[in-house]
Scaffold this active site. Structure first.
Site, PDB file in Angstrom:
ATOM      1  N   ARG A  16       8.809   4.035  12.827  1.00  0.00           N
ATOM      2  CA  ARG A  16      10.236   4.275  13.153  1.00  0.00           C
ATOM      3  C   ARG A  16      10.392   5.596  13.897  1.00  0.00           C
ATOM      4  O   ARG A  16      11.489   5.927  14.336  1.00  0.00           O
ATOM      5  CB  ARG A  16      11.075   4.413  11.889  1.00  0.00           C
ATOM      6  CG  ARG A  16      10.817   3.417  10.860  1.00  0.00           C
ATOM      7  CD  ARG A  16      11.790   2.266  10.939  1.00  0.00           C
ATOM      8  NE  ARG A  16      11.180   1.152  10.285  1.00  0.00           N
ATOM      9  CZ  ARG A  16      11.360  -0.106  10.615  1.00  0.00           C
ATOM     10  NH1 ARG A  16      12.137  -0.422  11.620  1.00  0.00           N
ATOM     11  NH2 ARG A  16      10.762  -1.060   9.964  1.00  0.00           N
ATOM     12  N   THR A  62       0.062   9.046  11.578  1.00  0.00           N
ATOM     13  CA  THR A  62       0.257   8.109  10.487  1.00  0.00           C
ATOM     14  C   THR A  62      -1.058   7.403  10.157  1.00  0.00           C
ATOM     15  O   THR A  62      -2.115   7.747  10.698  1.00  0.00           O
ATOM     16  CB  THR A  62       1.455   7.165  10.782  1.00  0.00           C
ATOM     17  OG1 THR A  62       1.703   6.383   9.622  1.00  0.00           O
ATOM     18  CG2 THR A  62       1.227   6.262  11.977  1.00  0.00           C
ATOM     19  N   LYS A  66      -4.329  10.472   8.740  1.00  0.00           N
ATOM     20  CA  LYS A  66      -3.755  11.709   8.190  1.00  0.00           C
ATOM     21  C   LYS A  66      -4.794  12.687   7.616  1.00  0.00           C
ATOM     22  O   LYS A  66      -4.654  13.896   7.770  1.00  0.00           O
ATOM     23  CB  LYS A  66      -2.726  11.375   7.100  1.00  0.00           C
ATOM     24  CG  LYS A  66      -1.439  10.777   7.664  1.00  0.00           C
ATOM     25  CD  LYS A  66      -0.462  10.512   6.528  1.00  0.00           C
ATOM     26  CE  LYS A  66       0.887  10.107   7.048  1.00  0.00           C
ATOM     27  NZ  LYS A  66       1.922  10.168   6.004  1.00  0.00           N
ATOM     28  N   ASN A  87       0.588  15.250   8.708  1.00  0.00           N
ATOM     29  CA  ASN A  87       1.398  14.246   9.410  1.00  0.00           C
ATOM     30  C   ASN A  87       2.076  14.802  10.652  1.00  0.00           C
ATOM     31  O   ASN A  87       2.731  14.071  11.383  1.00  0.00           O
ATOM     32  CB  ASN A  87       2.445  13.614   8.465  1.00  0.00           C
ATOM     33  CG  ASN A  87       3.594  14.565   8.171  1.00  0.00           C
ATOM     34  OD1 ASN A  87       3.479  15.769   8.370  1.00  0.00           O
ATOM     35  ND2 ASN A  87       4.694  14.022   7.707  1.00  0.00           N
ATOM     36  N   ASP A 102       5.949  15.798   4.560  1.00  0.00           N
ATOM     37  CA  ASP A 102       6.434  14.766   3.637  1.00  0.00           C
ATOM     38  C   ASP A 102       7.062  15.364   2.367  1.00  0.00           C
ATOM     39  O   ASP A 102       8.050  14.830   1.861  1.00  0.00           O
ATOM     40  CB  ASP A 102       5.310  13.806   3.241  1.00  0.00           C
ATOM     41  CG  ASP A 102       5.007  12.801   4.343  1.00  0.00           C
ATOM     42  OD1 ASP A 102       5.899  12.543   5.167  1.00  0.00           O
ATOM     43  OD2 ASP A 102       3.876  12.275   4.373  1.00  0.00           O
ATOM     44  N   GLY A 130      -0.820   7.029  -4.497  1.00  0.00           N
ATOM     45  CA  GLY A 130      -1.304   6.934  -3.117  1.00  0.00           C
ATOM     46  C   GLY A 130      -0.884   8.153  -2.309  1.00  0.00           C
ATOM     47  O   GLY A 130      -0.591   9.215  -2.867  1.00  0.00           O
TER      48      GLY A 130
HETATM   49  P1  ATR Z   1       0.944   5.130   0.168  1.00  0.00           P
HETATM   50  O1  ATR Z   1      -0.019   5.956   0.944  1.00  0.00           O
HETATM   51  O2  ATR Z   1       2.110   4.649   0.993  1.00  0.00           O
HETATM   52  O3  ATR Z   1       1.389   5.751  -1.117  1.00  0.00           O
HETATM   53  P2  ATR Z   1      -1.151   3.478  -0.964  1.00  0.00           P
HETATM   54  O4  ATR Z   1      -2.096   4.587  -0.882  1.00  0.00           O
HETATM   55  O5  ATR Z   1      -1.590   2.132  -0.516  1.00  0.00           O
HETATM   56  O6  ATR Z   1       0.170   3.761  -0.148  1.00  0.00           O
HETATM   57  O7  ATR Z   1      -0.578   3.380  -2.444  1.00  0.00           O
HETATM   58  C1  ATR Z   1       0.145   2.323  -2.882  1.00  0.00           C
HETATM   59  C2  ATR Z   1       0.530   2.569  -4.333  1.00  0.00           C
HETATM   60  O8  ATR Z   1       1.169   1.385  -4.830  1.00  0.00           O
HETATM   61  C3  ATR Z   1      -0.671   2.803  -5.232  1.00  0.00           C
HETATM   62  O9  ATR Z   1      -0.295   3.697  -6.256  1.00  0.00           O
HETATM   63  C4  ATR Z   1      -0.937   1.407  -5.779  1.00  0.00           C
HETATM   64  O10 ATR Z   1      -1.625   1.386  -7.009  1.00  0.00           O
HETATM   65  P3  ATR Z   1      -3.246   1.387  -7.044  1.00  0.00           P
HETATM   66  O11 ATR Z   1      -3.681   2.802  -6.817  1.00  0.00           O
HETATM   67  O12 ATR Z   1      -3.590   0.874  -8.393  1.00  0.00           O
HETATM   68  O13 ATR Z   1      -3.691   0.467  -5.931  1.00  0.00           O
HETATM   69  C5  ATR Z   1       0.455   0.904  -5.975  1.00  0.00           C
HETATM   70  N1  ATR Z   1       0.533  -0.556  -6.027  1.00  0.00           N
HETATM   71  C6  ATR Z   1       0.413  -1.434  -5.006  1.00  0.00           C
HETATM   72  N2  ATR Z   1       0.519  -2.712  -5.466  1.00  0.00           N
HETATM   73  C7  ATR Z   1       0.686  -2.624  -6.816  1.00  0.00           C
HETATM   74  C8  ATR Z   1       0.865  -3.584  -7.877  1.00  0.00           C
HETATM   75  N3  ATR Z   1       0.880  -4.901  -7.628  1.00  0.00           N
HETATM   76  N4  ATR Z   1       1.032  -3.125  -9.149  1.00  0.00           N
HETATM   77  C9  ATR Z   1       1.024  -1.794  -9.408  1.00  0.00           C
HETATM   78  N5  ATR Z   1       0.871  -0.847  -8.448  1.00  0.00           N
HETATM   79  C10 ATR Z   1       0.703  -1.244  -7.176  1.00  0.00           C
END
Ligand code: ATR
Length: 278
Positions: A16, A62, A66, A87, A102, A130
């Site tokens: 975006r 992004t 990063k 970022n 962020d 994450g």
């Molecule tokens: P970002 O960088 O945007 O935070 P990410 O690193 O992919 O994205 O993190 C996604 C988060 O959503 C993680 O905390 C992930 O949990 P895991 O570390 O166990 O993967 C969480 N997440 C994604 N799908 C999930 C689900 N179905 N149930 C619980 N947590 C989930």
């Protein structure tokens, strides 16, 4: 001379950032451009090395660049080091500088949508471990939270994050997420649960104090099931779109020399974009 900036990622289709920065370029009458550049991981070093030669003042970074961008920068500020990712990059006296905006965006969003949210606040619950969670934790600790309960499906990821963040962060089991809400001042969802196309976040808000603020990092949909449920029971809620808008402010100022304002008009523009995509 036209000032140039861009966002780099791989893939880059859903960013975006161009909409946000082009809105400000127009609003402030600046002779500048902001483009989207798809940069493969293997091309990142060369891209950053030739930024000045290509006439770029800087860029947003992004996924998945990063962490590597932080390593490749000549200089990085404390916040980028603390978060472990960059970022926002800019050229200064021939050197590539890196920051991470962020945590600023997270705090500025709450400051603008829930005034006084951190006054006297002690305890936060953060779901997810994450990239977004790293910035949220840094923001909360800088704001003086004494305890942050960090819960993630994969506990080891939360533990690794807690280790680099400090003693205020206490890791709990994902299954304890409803009970962890007791006595908390703030709940932040940084997981992708609740996002359009993802599973909902299953949590019982029964233990959440009525005075607690609830923030979802997810902004598509703008009102997630979590925010809707929290709002129905009387909690102040803050959606995730403002974090996206506010994190863009420091970069724009570095590249184009004007500190831009996050206006209702900008928000409405991005909301309209999100609606046409659904
Ligand atoms: P970002 O960088 O945007 O935070 P990410 O690193 O992919 O994205 O993190 C996604 C988060 O959503 C993680 O905390 C992930 O949990 P895991 O570390 O166990 O993967 C969480 N997440 C994604 N799908 C999930 C689900 N179905 N149930 C619980 N947590 C989930």
């Amino acid at each position: 001379m036209t000032r140039k900036a861009c966002v780099i990622g791989w893939p880059i289709t859903h960013s975006r950032s161009p909409r946000i920065h082009r809105y400000w370029l127009k609003k402030y009458g600046i002779d500048g451009t902001y483009s989207k550049e798809a940069v493969r991981p293997e091309d990142l070093e060369a891209f950053l090395g030739s930024m000045e030669a290509n006439g770029l003042a800087g860029c947003n970074v992004t996924v998945p660049h990063k962490e590597r961008a932080l390593e490749l920068a000549d200089m990085a500020d404390d916040i980028a080091h603390a978060i472990g990712a960059a970022n926002t990059l800019w050229m200064e006296n021939g050197s590539l500088h890196a920051s991470n905006t962020d945590a600023f965006g997270f705090l500025a969003n709450l400051d603008s949508q829930a005034q006084g949210w951190s006054d006297g606040a002690q305890t936060a619950v953060v779901l997810g471990a994450g990239g977004a969670a790293r910035a949220v934790l840094k923001g909360l600790i800088d704001r003086g939270f004494k305890t942050v309960r960090l819960l993630n499906r994969t506990r080891s990821r939360a533990e690794a994050l807690a280790q680099r963040t400090g003693a205020a962060v206490r890791v709990g089991d994902w299954e304890e997420r409803s009970a962890a809400l007791e006595d908390c001042d703030l709940l932040v969802n940084t997981t992708t649960l609740g996002m359009t196309g993802s599973a909902p976040l299953e949590i019982d808000l029964g233990a959440l104090p009525a005075s607690a603020v609830v923030n979802d990092i997810v902004y598509a949909p703008l009102v997630t099931p979590l925010l809707s449920e929290a709002s129905e029971r009387g909690n102040v809620t803050v959606d995730g779109l403002g974090m996206l808008l506010h994190q863009a402010v420091p970069g724009f100022e570095k590249w184009f020399g004007v500190r831009p304002e996050v206006t209702g008009e900008l928000r409405a523009l991005i909301v309209a974009d999100l609606e046409t995509e659904q």
